[in-house]
Design a protein around this motif. Structure first.
Motif, short mmCIF file in Angstrom:
data_model
loop_
_atom_site.label_atom_id
_atom_site.label_comp_id
_atom_site.label_asym_id
_atom_site.label_seq_id
_atom_site.Cartn_x
_atom_site.Cartn_y
_atom_site.Cartn_z
N GLN A 180 0.92 -1.21 0.06
CA GLN A 180 0.00 0.04 0.15
C GLN A 180 0.85 1.19 0.07
O GLN A 180 1.63 1.40 0.79
CB GLN A 180 -0.99 -0.05 1.15
N VAL A 240 -4.15 3.10 4.44
CA VAL A 240 -4.67 3.37 2.97
C VAL A 240 -5.79 2.68 2.78
O VAL A 240 -6.80 3.06 2.22
CB VAL A 240 -3.56 3.16 1.96
N ARG A 298 1.57 2.02 3.87
CA ARG A 298 1.21 3.54 4.19
C ARG A 298 0.20 3.82 4.92
O ARG A 298 -0.78 3.07 4.86
CB ARG A 298 1.34 4.57 3.07
N GLY A 299 0.21 4.75 5.78
CA GLY A 299 -1.17 5.24 6.44
C GLY A 299 -0.87 6.75 7.40
O GLY A 299 0.22 7.27 6.79
N SER A 347 0.68 5.59 -1.55
CA SER A 347 0.45 6.80 -1.16
C SER A 347 -1.15 6.56 -0.37
O SER A 347 -2.01 6.12 -0.76
CB SER A 347 0.22 7.82 -1.93
N SER A 348 -1.31 7.47 0.78
CA SER A 348 -2.40 7.50 1.58
C SER A 348 -3.56 8.34 0.93
O SER A 348 -4.58 8.45 1.48
CB SER A 348 -2.11 7.87 3.02
N SER A 349 -3.21 8.95 -0.20
CA SER A 349 -4.24 9.84 -0.88
C SER A 349 -3.94 10.01 -2.24
O SER A 349 -2.57 10.03 -2.43
CB SER A 349 -4.45 11.13 0.01
N ARG A 384 2.20 11.12 8.11
CA ARG A 384 2.33 9.87 7.35
C ARG A 384 3.32 9.05 7.99
O ARG A 384 4.25 9.24 8.62
CB ARG A 384 2.69 10.27 5.96
#
Length: 273
Positions: free
Chosen positions: A130, A251, A235-236, A132-134, A206
């Motif tokens: 996972q 994510v 990621r998160g 990028s978170s956005s 992040r």
């Protein structure tokens, strides 16, 4: 591995800083070893394949307050060559925070993610990391804040110049309306990018998960009900903290509490992992 000369500059400020100086100018750290010598020793260890000592050296620099993209890059590379891809991902991300347009760090980050996926796939079948978170993080990730600031200023000037000309001009020029729309669009894009870089669109800093199977629970207690698990390198965002526990939003949308030791904050001025 990169070779640069680093030294700690002692100033009356909340955080220590680092600068590039010659080896002769480098101040001495505790125990008689200069920061320059530590960096060079870590580079030599890495070149010999002694990644354990290289990692220890780079971490020692960071713990001394040296937040330099080359140190994080070399640390990440040593982790990658030790097959510790989650920590490699974390430190490439940190290098990119300090030097956003670094193509080599971006390339190595993608290589580390791919290697982690392949490593996991060999054991479990098909697997992904996972990232990028956005969407905004993915779009603006490699764009520097300076570039966004310049774009904001220029588009702002063009937008208000066109608006003023339309408002006071006796003759309405048709080309002013497309200019108004285009400059307005770029103004919005640049403003959104700067807001993304500043973290205003996120609920928290992040993070990268470091443990291969990070258990997420309902509360900050190892006996709390299990909610799910995250994988190393995912990621998160960190949305809450309670003693030695942190609450994460991954994510995937999964949320839960876990031990802080299994998480790395991408902001390089936070705790080192």
């Amino acid at each position: 591995m990169r070779v640069c000369v680093l030294a700690l500059v002692l100033v009356f400020a909340p955080l220590p800083s680092c600068t590039m100086v010659s080896a002769q100018q480098a101040p001495r750290a505790t125990g008689g070893s200069s920061l320059t010598a530590i960096f060079e020793s870590a580079n030599v260890a890495a070149s010999r394949g002694d990644h354990a000592n290289a990692i220890a050296g780079y971490r020692k620099l960071i713990q001394a307050g040296v937040h330099d993209p080359d140190v994080y890059f070399n640390l990440a590379t040593s982790f990658a060559q030790s097959d510790d891809y989650p920590r490699a991902i974390l430190n490439y991300e940190r290098a990119l925070v300090l030097r956003p347009n670094e193509s080599k760090a971006s390339e190595n980050l993608r290589d580390a993610e791919k290697a982690l996926e392949e490593q996991r796939a060999e054991l479990e079948g098909e697997a992904t990391v996972q990232r990028s978170s956005s969407i905004s993080d993915a779009v603006y990730g490699n764009v520097s804040e300076n570039a966004l600031a310049y774009a904001l200023v220029i588009s702002n000037l063009l937008f208000f110049a066109a608006l003023t000309w339309i408002a006071i001009g006796r003759r309405r020029q048709r080309w002013l309306y497309p200019l108004l729309l285009i400059s307005g669009a770029f103004l919005s894009i640049a403003a959104l990018g700067l807001a993304t870089k500043a973290g205003l669109l996120r609920d928290g800093p992040r993070i990268v998960t470091l443990d291969d199977r990070l258990i997420l629970r309902e509360g900050p207690d190892p006996r709390a009900q299990l909610r799910g698990e995250a994988r190393g390198g995912d990621r998160g965002e960190l949305v809450d903290r309670d003693r030695d526990f942190v609450k994460l939003r991954m994510v995937s949308g999964l949320e839960g509490w876990t031990a802080a030791s299994g998480v790395g904050l991408i902001d390089p001025e936070h705790r080192v992992h």
